[in-house]
Scaffold this motif. Structure first.
Motif, short mmCIF file in Angstrom:
data_model
loop_
_atom_site.label_atom_id
_atom_site.label_comp_id
_atom_site.label_asym_id
_atom_site.label_seq_id
_atom_site.Cartn_x
_atom_site.Cartn_y
_atom_site.Cartn_z
N GLY A 90 0.80 -1.23 0.00
CA GLY A 90 0.00 0.00 0.00
C GLY A 90 0.82 1.26 0.00
O GLY A 90 0.28 2.35 -0.22
N LYS A 91 2.11 1.14 0.26
CA LYS A 91 2.97 2.33 0.28
C LYS A 91 4.33 1.94 -0.26
O LYS A 91 5.15 1.34 0.44
CB LYS A 91 3.09 2.87 1.71
CG LYS A 91 3.73 4.25 1.77
CD LYS A 91 3.67 4.83 3.17
CE LYS A 91 4.24 6.23 3.21
NZ LYS A 91 4.20 6.84 4.56
N SER A 92 4.56 2.28 -1.55
CA SER A 92 5.79 1.84 -2.21
C SER A 92 7.04 2.43 -1.57
O SER A 92 8.11 1.83 -1.62
CB SER A 92 5.76 2.24 -3.70
OG SER A 92 5.65 3.65 -3.85
N ARG A 93 6.92 3.61 -0.93
CA ARG A 93 8.09 4.23 -0.30
C ARG A 93 8.60 3.40 0.87
O ARG A 93 9.78 3.49 1.23
CB ARG A 93 7.74 5.63 0.20
CG ARG A 93 7.32 6.59 -0.92
CD ARG A 93 6.99 7.95 -0.37
NE ARG A 93 6.52 8.88 -1.43
CZ ARG A 93 6.20 10.15 -1.20
NH1 ARG A 93 6.27 10.64 0.04
NH2 ARG A 93 5.78 10.90 -2.20
N CYS A 94 7.71 2.60 1.43
CA CYS A 94 8.11 1.78 2.59
C CYS A 94 8.42 0.34 2.19
O CYS A 94 8.70 -0.49 3.06
CB CYS A 94 7.00 1.79 3.65
SG CYS A 94 6.64 3.42 4.32
N ASP A 95 8.33 0.04 0.89
CA ASP A 95 8.52 -1.35 0.44
C ASP A 95 9.96 -1.79 0.70
O ASP A 95 10.91 -1.19 0.20
CB ASP A 95 8.19 -1.45 -1.05
CG ASP A 95 8.08 -2.89 -1.51
OD1 ASP A 95 8.34 -3.79 -0.69
OD2 ASP A 95 7.76 -3.12 -2.70
N ARG A 96 10.11 -2.85 1.48
CA ARG A 96 11.43 -3.39 1.79
C ARG A 96 11.59 -4.81 1.23
O ARG A 96 12.52 -5.52 1.62
CB ARG A 96 11.64 -3.42 3.32
CG ARG A 96 11.61 -2.04 3.97
CD ARG A 96 12.80 -1.19 3.50
NE ARG A 96 12.82 0.09 4.19
CZ ARG A 96 12.24 1.18 3.72
NH1 ARG A 96 11.58 1.13 2.57
NH2 ARG A 96 12.29 2.32 4.40
N ASN A 97 10.70 -5.21 0.37
CA ASN A 97 10.78 -6.54 -0.22
C ASN A 97 11.83 -6.51 -1.34
O ASN A 97 11.59 -5.99 -2.44
CB ASN A 97 9.42 -6.96 -0.78
CG ASN A 97 9.39 -8.43 -1.16
OD1 ASN A 97 10.33 -8.95 -1.75
ND2 ASN A 97 8.29 -9.11 -0.82
N ALA A 98 12.99 -7.06 -1.08
CA ALA A 98 14.10 -7.01 -2.03
C ALA A 98 13.79 -7.77 -3.32
O ALA A 98 14.20 -7.35 -4.40
CB ALA A 98 15.36 -7.58 -1.38
N ASP A 99 13.05 -8.88 -3.19
CA ASP A 99 12.72 -9.65 -4.40
C ASP A 99 11.84 -8.85 -5.34
O ASP A 99 12.04 -8.86 -6.57
CB ASP A 99 12.00 -10.95 -4.01
CG ASP A 99 12.93 -11.91 -3.28
OD1 ASP A 99 14.16 -11.78 -3.46
OD2 ASP A 99 12.42 -12.79 -2.55
N ARG A 100 10.86 -8.14 -4.79
CA ARG A 100 9.96 -7.35 -5.63
C ARG A 100 10.71 -6.17 -6.26
O ARG A 100 10.52 -5.87 -7.43
CB ARG A 100 8.78 -6.85 -4.82
CG ARG A 100 7.83 -6.00 -5.67
CD ARG A 100 6.47 -5.76 -5.06
NE ARG A 100 6.55 -5.39 -3.67
CZ ARG A 100 6.03 -6.14 -2.66
NH1 ARG A 100 5.40 -7.26 -2.93
NH2 ARG A 100 6.14 -5.76 -1.41
N ILE A 101 11.55 -5.52 -5.48
CA ILE A 101 12.30 -4.37 -6.01
C ILE A 101 13.20 -4.80 -7.16
O ILE A 101 13.27 -4.16 -8.21
CB ILE A 101 13.12 -3.72 -4.88
CG1 ILE A 101 12.18 -3.10 -3.84
CG2 ILE A 101 14.06 -2.66 -5.46
CD1 ILE A 101 12.90 -2.54 -2.63
N ALA A 102 13.90 -5.93 -6.97
CA ALA A 102 14.78 -6.43 -8.03
C ALA A 102 13.98 -6.87 -9.27
O ALA A 102 14.38 -6.62 -10.41
CB ALA A 102 15.61 -7.59 -7.51
N LEU A 103 12.83 -7.50 -9.01
CA LEU A 103 12.00 -7.97 -10.12
C LEU A 103 11.43 -6.79 -10.91
O LEU A 103 11.38 -6.84 -12.16
CB LEU A 103 10.87 -8.84 -9.59
CG LEU A 103 9.92 -9.43 -10.64
CD1 LEU A 103 10.68 -10.28 -11.64
CD2 LEU A 103 8.82 -10.25 -9.96
N LEU A 104 10.99 -5.74 -10.23
CA LEU A 104 10.46 -4.57 -10.93
C LEU A 104 11.53 -3.91 -11.80
O LEU A 104 11.24 -3.42 -12.90
CB LEU A 104 9.90 -3.57 -9.93
CG LEU A 104 8.56 -3.96 -9.28
CD1 LEU A 104 8.19 -2.98 -8.16
CD2 LEU A 104 7.46 -4.00 -10.33
N SER A 105 12.77 -3.88 -11.31
CA SER A 105 13.87 -3.33 -12.11
C SER A 105 14.09 -4.18 -13.37
O SER A 105 14.31 -3.64 -14.46
CB SER A 105 15.15 -3.27 -11.29
OG SER A 105 15.00 -2.39 -10.19
#
Length: 292
Positions: A90-105
């Protein structure tokens, strides 16, 4: 006998060339045999710049890139469903899920590559299909000179996917100029004289300036257009029966649209508008001269 680039059969020992103008090119024979001479020939006439669009390979790569993005999309959906902290969703600024961040890149890079590829494919598919006379001209020149390896010129045999890099011209004018050029070469020997300066010392290779071809084509085009527009008027003036006049209007409108669709690349709406305008003018004339 035919010009290089014409639609009539060629002799394998007599290739012919007919560029649109003489732009001061050196003689072809001044270039070394092989690719230097072939490149000089192609550069002398823009429509000779033909190449394969490799449609099947592009389709194969498109499917692979599309499937890769689909798999990345599935992985992202799985990560979102298994997210243990709803706040991250619900708040991308607080997203700490490394798998999702890497996948989005990775998705961003893949989408950028996908967009660039589809854009390049669209541009290639928008090029004009190479004219048969130009392809056959190149094949005859290669067969007549034998200065290029056969396996390296086999791309000319794949006519269904050959495109020209030359800007699209007026299709009607191009077809008419080609027809006029063929007739001049066949029936007017003076057309092959020195005043149409050739860019080759080969007696079977002709590279003409097209001033004469253009003037003759323009004259024929004006005569044809004038005939199409005024012939029904003349016929309707001769015929007094209203029913026959209507038949003439219908026949002339159909003929007009057939010629227009054959000589130009008009869209359906453009043909409908042209036909409606043409028929309206004729109907107004018929009604004005017969009390219709």
């Amino acid at each position: 006998m035919d010009s290089f680039g014409s639609c009539l059969p060629f002799s394998t020992s007599a290739p012919h060339v007919a560029p649109t103008d003489d732009r001061g090119f050196p003689k072809l024979e001044e270039y070394p045999p092989g690719y230097p001479r072939f490149a000089a020939l192609i550069s002398a006439h823009d429509p000779f710049l033909v190449c394969r669009r490799f449609g099947q390979l592009r389709a194969r790569l498109l499917l692979l890139k599309q499937d890769k993005l689909a798999m990345l999309e599935t992985r992202l959906e799985l990560i979102d469903r298994n997210e243990s902290c709803p706040l991250f969703l619900g708040k991308s600024r607080c997203d700490r899920n490394a798998d999702r961040i890497a996948l989005l890149s990775e998705i961003e890079r893949s989408l950028e590559d996908y967009d660039q590829f589809t854009g390049r494919a669209h541009k290639m598919l928008s090029y004009e299909i190479a004219h048969r006379r130009d392809v056959r001209s190149l094949q005859n020149w290669i067969d007549g000179t034998g200065c290029l390896a056969r396996e390296e010129t086999e791309f000319l045999l794949r006519r269904h996917e050959l495109v020209t890099l030359a800007p699209a011209g007026d299709n009607a004018v191009v077809q008419l100029e080609n027809w006029v050029e063929d007739r001049l070469i066949r029936f007017y020997r003076g057309f092959r004289g020195t005043r149409f300066q050739s860019l080759s010392d080969d007696a079977n290779v002709y590279l003409y300036r097209s001033a004469l071809v253009r003037r003759v084509s323009q004259t024929l085009l004006i005569i044809m257009v004038t005939t199409l527009l005024l012939m029904p008027v003349v016929i309707c003036n001769i015929i007094s029966a209203l029913s026959l006049r209507i038949v003439v209007v219908m026949a002339c409108t159909i003929s007009y649209l057939l010629i227009l669709s054959g000589l130009t690349k008009s869209r359906t709406t453009e043909l409908i508008l042209a036909g409606a305008t043409y028929a309206t003018v004729l109907i107004v004339f018929v009604s004005g001269t017969s009390g219709f």
